[in-house]
Design an enzyme around this catalytic site. Structure first.
Site: not given
Ligand code: FAS
Ligand code: PHB
Length: 391
Positions: A75, A204, A295, A299, A386
């Site tokens: 991604h 998200y 979550p 991580k 990230y």
């Protein structure tokens, strides 16, 4: 009593324990693994799905990346949505790195296959391990093996990779342990479904009714989550209720969503937790045995891998007579742990609905989102966390 000697005893055959054993093997260090439950149970767990660059590197170092390379999905970005507004964060453009979608279930299977190929000794189904003499030169583990009866393993080093509810951390005297915890007033209901993912990147969403997350395991298998209220169990949720809630929280971003019956459905509680002692005598903790992250930042698994890479290198150096890295392990691992805890807590605070939030706190969430949408610097901060901070 069956008595065995081992250089390294590893407690737990989850990703941390299995990867540690594999990396040590690559360096010529032998280990024995003791696992509480069955191989089938370990292989059935459905958990993480997004890998940092360091985790992909570690699987290559472990010579366990063949299937990963065949099936990985990379991604270039992630999407944050807030009450229907959205920002797409170009993580590759900003950092030069990507994240990789490849399920923890697959990683565990690959590592178990590697263990079996090299005839790694794993004691399965041994739930009663007791650790002792941790501050001596020969720490011990005692447990009951279903076929061999009572077993004593005399080791030089014990690696506690037995997760949040294991015994390793509890074997550090309570007056020595400093523990920090934040339990969040909500959980995540996760659904695995054999339908194409609704979004090409991880999405998200913070909606007035609650959080939702759209992820995937492949182009034909999706992993979706919704925020649940405190005390709710999976029995409180029909799949119909899940799809209605998920669609509402994604809003227009759910256009084209293909729904269906779940392969798996489960609720995970959310907490942040750190034990500020990751070593005691000859015991060294790695992964969920030492820390837990919500979550939201993807991580948990990645942090476990970072610990294991550090611990494997330190043990390899110890095996060659250089102990300094091992003595520094806890302090150096914790430095990164706390930075990852911060990011996971930050994204959880930003993207969830809190029943006790005042109007001001809700306005602060919206202002943070609007700032991220307008600021490359803010997006770079999220992106570099990230994709994974340097080790
Ligand atoms: P694990 O808990 O995976 O493994 C510990 C092993 O030790 C287990 O096999 C256990 O049976 C064994 N054990 C326990 N007690 C023992 C004893 N006394 N003796 C011997 N063995 C013992 N992370 C993400 O990044 N994204 C997610 O979406 C995500 N979802 C999750 C969902 C759930 C339900 C859970 C619990 C965790 C989730 N995580 C997620 C976090 C998860 O991926 C962990 O970070 C990861 O499994 C950590 O790996 P280990 O440290 O090996 O611990
Ligand atoms: C997942 O794919 O399971 C996943 C992705 C991103 C997260 C958590 C879980 O933050």
């Amino acid at each position: 009593m069956n008595t065995q000697q081992a250089d390294v005893l590893i407690l737990g055959a989850g990703p941390a324990g299995l990867l540690l054993s594999q990396l040590l093997h690559q360096s010529g260090v032998r280990s024995i693994i003791v696992e509480r439950t069955s191989k089938e149970r370990v292989l059935s767990r459905i958990r993480a799905g997004v890998l940092e660059r360091g985790t992909v590197e570690a699987l290559h170092e472990a010579n366990c990346a063949t299937r990963l390379e065949a099936e990985r999905i990379d991604h270039d970005g992630l999407i944050l949505s807030f009450d229907g507004d959205q920002v797409s964060i170009p993580i590759h453009e900003l950092t030069g790195h990507r994240v990789t979608v490849y399920g923890q279930t697959d990683i565990t299977a690959d590592l178990v296959d590697a263990c079996e190929a090299r005839e790694q000794q794993i004691y399965w189904n041994c739930p009663d391990t007791v650790l002792s003499k941790l501050t001596s030169e020969q720490p011990c583990a005692h447990f009951t093996d279903p076929t061999r009866g009572r077993v004593e393993i005399q080791a030089k080093i014990i690696a506690g990779c037995d997760g949040f509810r294991g015994v390793a951390r509890q074997s550090i005297p309570a007056h020595i342990r400093t523990e920090s915890e934040r339990v969040y007033p909500f959980g995540w209901l996760g659904v695995l479904v054999d339908k194409p993912p609704v979004a090409h990147n991880v999405l998200y969403a913070n909606h007035a009714e609650g959080f939702a997350l759209a992820s995937m395991r492949s182009q034909t298998r999706s992993r979706y989550y919704v925020q649940t209220s405190p005390g709710e169990t999976v029995e409180d949720w029909s799949i119909e209720r899940f799809w209605t809630t998920f669609k509402a929280r994604l809003g227009p971003l759910s256009d084209g969503l293909e729904t269906g019956e779940p392969v798996e459905m489960s609720i995970t509680p959310l907490r942040s937790y750190v034990c500020d002692q990751m070593q005691h005598g000859k015991l060294f903790l790695a992964g969920d045995a030492a820390h837990i992250v919500p979550p939201t930042g993807a991580k948990g698994l990645n942090l476990a891998v970072a610990d294991v890479r550090r611990l494997a290198r330190a043990i390899t150096q110890w095996d060659k007579g250089y102990e300094a890295d091992l003595m520094r392990y806890s302090n150096e691992a914790l430095s990164r742990v706390w930075k990852v805890e911060r990011f996971s807590w930050y994204l959880t605070a930003l993207m969830h609905q809190f029943d006790d939030h005042s109007v001001f706190e809700k306005k602060m969430q919206r202002a943070e989102f609007d700032y991220i949408r307008a600021s490359t610097a803010a997006q770079l901060s999220i992106a570099e966390n990230y994709v994974g901070l340097d080790y």
